[in-house]
Scaffold this motif. Structure first.
Motif, PDB file in Angstrom:
ATOM      1  N   TYR A  25     -10.895   0.565   4.498  1.00  0.00           N
ATOM      2  CA  TYR A  25      -9.702   0.432   5.339  1.00  0.00           C
ATOM      3  C   TYR A  25      -8.424   0.480   4.501  1.00  0.00           C
ATOM      4  O   TYR A  25      -7.478   1.198   4.844  1.00  0.00           O
ATOM      5  CB  TYR A  25      -9.755  -0.868   6.146  1.00  0.00           C
ATOM      6  CG  TYR A  25      -8.555  -1.041   7.034  1.00  0.00           C
ATOM      7  CD1 TYR A  25      -8.470  -0.379   8.252  1.00  0.00           C
ATOM      8  CD2 TYR A  25      -7.477  -1.842   6.643  1.00  0.00           C
ATOM      9  CE1 TYR A  25      -7.353  -0.516   9.065  1.00  0.00           C
ATOM     10  CE2 TYR A  25      -6.366  -1.982   7.446  1.00  0.00           C
ATOM     11  CZ  TYR A  25      -6.310  -1.317   8.654  1.00  0.00           C
ATOM     12  OH  TYR A  25      -5.203  -1.449   9.450  1.00  0.00           O
ATOM     13  N   SER A  26      -8.383  -0.246   3.387  1.00  0.00           N
ATOM     14  CA  SER A  26      -7.154  -0.268   2.587  1.00  0.00           C
ATOM     15  C   SER A  26      -6.887   1.095   1.947  1.00  0.00           C
ATOM     16  O   SER A  26      -5.732   1.500   1.816  1.00  0.00           O
ATOM     17  CB  SER A  26      -7.188  -1.376   1.535  1.00  0.00           C
ATOM     18  OG  SER A  26      -8.209  -1.163   0.607  1.00  0.00           O
ATOM     19  N   PHE A  27      -7.943   1.813   1.570  1.00  0.00           N
ATOM     20  CA  PHE A  27      -7.777   3.172   1.047  1.00  0.00           C
ATOM     21  C   PHE A  27      -7.172   4.064   2.129  1.00  0.00           C
ATOM     22  O   PHE A  27      -6.194   4.795   1.878  1.00  0.00           O
ATOM     23  CB  PHE A  27      -9.114   3.716   0.556  1.00  0.00           C
ATOM     24  CG  PHE A  27      -9.065   5.112   0.000  1.00  0.00           C
ATOM     25  CD1 PHE A  27      -8.087   5.497  -0.891  1.00  0.00           C
ATOM     26  CD2 PHE A  27     -10.028   6.040   0.366  1.00  0.00           C
ATOM     27  CE1 PHE A  27      -8.052   6.783  -1.424  1.00  0.00           C
ATOM     28  CE2 PHE A  27     -10.007   7.325  -0.158  1.00  0.00           C
ATOM     29  CZ  PHE A  27      -9.018   7.699  -1.048  1.00  0.00           C
ATOM     30  N   ALA A  28      -7.702   3.996   3.319  1.00  0.00           N
ATOM     31  CA  ALA A  28      -7.183   4.812   4.426  1.00  0.00           C
ATOM     32  C   ALA A  28      -5.743   4.431   4.759  1.00  0.00           C
ATOM     33  O   ALA A  28      -4.891   5.303   4.957  1.00  0.00           O
ATOM     34  CB  ALA A  28      -8.080   4.661   5.654  1.00  0.00           C
ATOM     35  N   LEU A  29      -5.460   3.138   4.801  1.00  0.00           N
ATOM     36  CA  LEU A  29      -4.104   2.686   5.129  1.00  0.00           C
ATOM     37  C   LEU A  29      -3.117   3.106   4.047  1.00  0.00           C
ATOM     38  O   LEU A  29      -1.993   3.519   4.355  1.00  0.00           O
ATOM     39  CB  LEU A  29      -4.073   1.170   5.315  1.00  0.00           C
ATOM     40  CG  LEU A  29      -2.748   0.577   5.771  1.00  0.00           C
ATOM     41  CD1 LEU A  29      -2.318   1.156   7.123  1.00  0.00           C
ATOM     42  CD2 LEU A  29      -2.853  -0.947   5.851  1.00  0.00           C
ATOM     43  N   SER A  30      -3.533   3.044   2.785  1.00  0.00           N
ATOM     44  CA  SER A  30      -2.630   3.436   1.699  1.00  0.00           C
ATOM     45  C   SER A  30      -2.278   4.920   1.773  1.00  0.00           C
ATOM     46  O   SER A  30      -1.193   5.316   1.380  1.00  0.00           O
ATOM     47  CB  SER A  30      -3.249   3.108   0.340  1.00  0.00           C
ATOM     48  OG  SER A  30      -4.260   4.024   0.001  1.00  0.00           O
ATOM     49  N   ARG A  31      -3.179   5.739   2.274  1.00  0.00           N
ATOM     50  CA  ARG A  31      -2.934   7.177   2.360  1.00  0.00           C
ATOM     51  C   ARG A  31      -2.269   7.577   3.677  1.00  0.00           C
ATOM     52  O   ARG A  31      -1.451   8.472   3.709  1.00  0.00           O
ATOM     53  CB  ARG A  31      -4.255   7.941   2.200  1.00  0.00           C
ATOM     54  CG  ARG A  31      -4.918   7.731   0.862  1.00  0.00           C
ATOM     55  CD  ARG A  31      -4.119   8.309  -0.304  1.00  0.00           C
ATOM     56  NE  ARG A  31      -4.062   9.742  -0.140  1.00  0.00           N
ATOM     57  CZ  ARG A  31      -2.935  10.417   0.021  1.00  0.00           C
ATOM     58  NH1 ARG A  31      -1.789   9.825  -0.003  1.00  0.00           N
ATOM     59  NH2 ARG A  31      -2.965  11.714   0.196  1.00  0.00           N
ATOM     60  N   LEU A  32      -2.646   6.913   4.755  1.00  0.00           N
ATOM     61  CA  LEU A  32      -2.166   7.346   6.075  1.00  0.00           C
ATOM     62  C   LEU A  32      -0.942   6.580   6.568  1.00  0.00           C
ATOM     63  O   LEU A  32      -0.234   7.045   7.449  1.00  0.00           O
ATOM     64  CB  LEU A  32      -3.301   7.213   7.102  1.00  0.00           C
ATOM     65  CG  LEU A  32      -4.513   8.089   6.814  1.00  0.00           C
ATOM     66  CD1 LEU A  32      -5.659   7.730   7.757  1.00  0.00           C
ATOM     67  CD2 LEU A  32      -4.154   9.559   6.924  1.00  0.00           C
ATOM     68  N   LYS A  33      -0.752   5.385   6.062  1.00  0.00           N
ATOM     69  CA  LYS A  33       0.411   4.551   6.414  1.00  0.00           C
ATOM     70  C   LYS A  33       0.490   4.261   7.915  1.00  0.00           C
ATOM     71  O   LYS A  33       1.561   4.122   8.468  1.00  0.00           O
ATOM     72  CB  LYS A  33       1.694   5.203   5.925  1.00  0.00           C
ATOM     73  CG  LYS A  33       1.729   5.407   4.451  1.00  0.00           C
ATOM     74  CD  LYS A  33       2.849   6.334   4.067  1.00  0.00           C
ATOM     75  CE  LYS A  33       2.769   6.760   2.637  1.00  0.00           C
ATOM     76  NZ  LYS A  33       1.596   7.511   2.265  1.00  0.00           N
ATOM     77  N   ASN A  34      -0.655   4.192   8.540  1.00  0.00           N
ATOM     78  CA  ASN A  34      -0.706   3.944   9.974  1.00  0.00           C
ATOM     79  C   ASN A  34      -1.994   3.172  10.271  1.00  0.00           C
ATOM     80  O   ASN A  34      -3.089   3.662   9.970  1.00  0.00           O
ATOM     81  CB  ASN A  34      -0.683   5.280  10.718  1.00  0.00           C
ATOM     82  CG  ASN A  34      -0.763   5.127  12.208  1.00  0.00           C
ATOM     83  OD1 ASN A  34      -1.803   4.741  12.739  1.00  0.00           O
ATOM     84  ND2 ASN A  34       0.326   5.437  12.879  1.00  0.00           N
ATOM     85  N   GLU A  35      -1.848   1.986  10.844  1.00  0.00           N
ATOM     86  CA  GLU A  35      -3.012   1.121  11.070  1.00  0.00           C
ATOM     87  C   GLU A  35      -4.027   1.732  12.028  1.00  0.00           C
ATOM     88  O   GLU A  35      -5.229   1.601  11.829  1.00  0.00           O
ATOM     89  CB  GLU A  35      -2.558  -0.251  11.563  1.00  0.00           C
ATOM     90  CG  GLU A  35      -1.842  -1.051  10.495  1.00  0.00           C
ATOM     91  CD  GLU A  35      -1.389  -2.416  10.965  1.00  0.00           C
ATOM     92  OE1 GLU A  35      -1.736  -2.816  12.101  1.00  0.00           O
ATOM     93  OE2 GLU A  35      -0.697  -3.086  10.188  1.00  0.00           O
ATOM     94  N   ALA A  36      -3.551   2.393  13.056  1.00  0.00           N
ATOM     95  CA  ALA A  36      -4.472   2.997  14.027  1.00  0.00           C
ATOM     96  C   ALA A  36      -5.294   4.111  13.378  1.00  0.00           C
ATOM     97  O   ALA A  36      -6.511   4.190  13.576  1.00  0.00           O
ATOM     98  CB  ALA A  36      -3.696   3.534  15.233  1.00  0.00           C
ATOM     99  N   ASP A  37      -4.626   4.958  12.594  1.00  0.00           N
ATOM    100  CA  ASP A  37      -5.342   6.032  11.903  1.00  0.00           C
ATOM    101  C   ASP A  37      -6.306   5.469  10.861  1.00  0.00           C
ATOM    102  O   ASP A  37      -7.411   5.974  10.694  1.00  0.00           O
ATOM    103  CB  ASP A  37      -4.363   7.000  11.249  1.00  0.00           C
ATOM    104  CG  ASP A  37      -3.622   7.862  12.252  1.00  0.00           C
ATOM    105  OD1 ASP A  37      -4.094   7.985  13.404  1.00  0.00           O
ATOM    106  OD2 ASP A  37      -2.556   8.414  11.889  1.00  0.00           O
TER     107      ASP A  37
END
Length: 142
Positions: A25-37
């Motif tokens: 989750y933190s990897f995805a959030l760091s790249r996408l900057k969007n909690e839903a994504d």
């Protein structure tokens, strides 16, 4: 309950999600900057684990597989977004503990994933190479 076979041990999916979910989750959030994504990438990654039921010899192999799956889902999300609208360049930080993510975010694109996986996720160079689909020397040069 889903079990992932690892040698003689069977590991329940919820244990795997509790152990590796925050990293995905933190990897995805760091790249996408969007909690839903980021949530979508998280769910997609563990759904793929559930569907494929791969076997792993070690926790490192499992983590590499999860991060590689998440990485490809992140790239797909970015491609989808770029077709829909322009990406934003700012990351709203809640507090100063997010400084590390902010600094990583300011790096050129080709360095971001390597630095994040190495420092934040403490992955080995060989694991990062596998996740990103590049050589170990490519990881080191970034």
């Amino acid at each position: 309950m889903l079990y992932i076979q690892r040698g003689e041990k069977r590991v329940e999916l919820d244990i795997i999600m509790n152990q590796f979910g925050p990293s995905v989750y933190s990897f995805a959030l760091s790249r996408l900057k969007n909690e839903a994504d980021a949530s979508d990438v998280y769910q997609y990654t563990f759904l793929k684990l559930f569907e494929k039921k791969p076997t792993f010899e070690s926790k490192e192999q499992l983590k590499s597989w999860l991060m590689k799956t998440a990485y490809h889902a992140i790239l797909d999300t970015i491609k989808k977004r770029s077709r829909e609208c322009e990406l934003t360049d700012t990351y709203p930080t809640q507090d100063k503990t997010d400084d590390f993510l902010y600094i990583i975010d300011s790096l050129p694109q080709k360095y971001r994933d390597v630095v994040y996986l190495f420092y934040a996720e403490q992955m080995k160079i060989s694991e990062i190479a596998q996740v990103l689909g590049i050589t170990q020397s490519g990881v080191k040069s970034r």
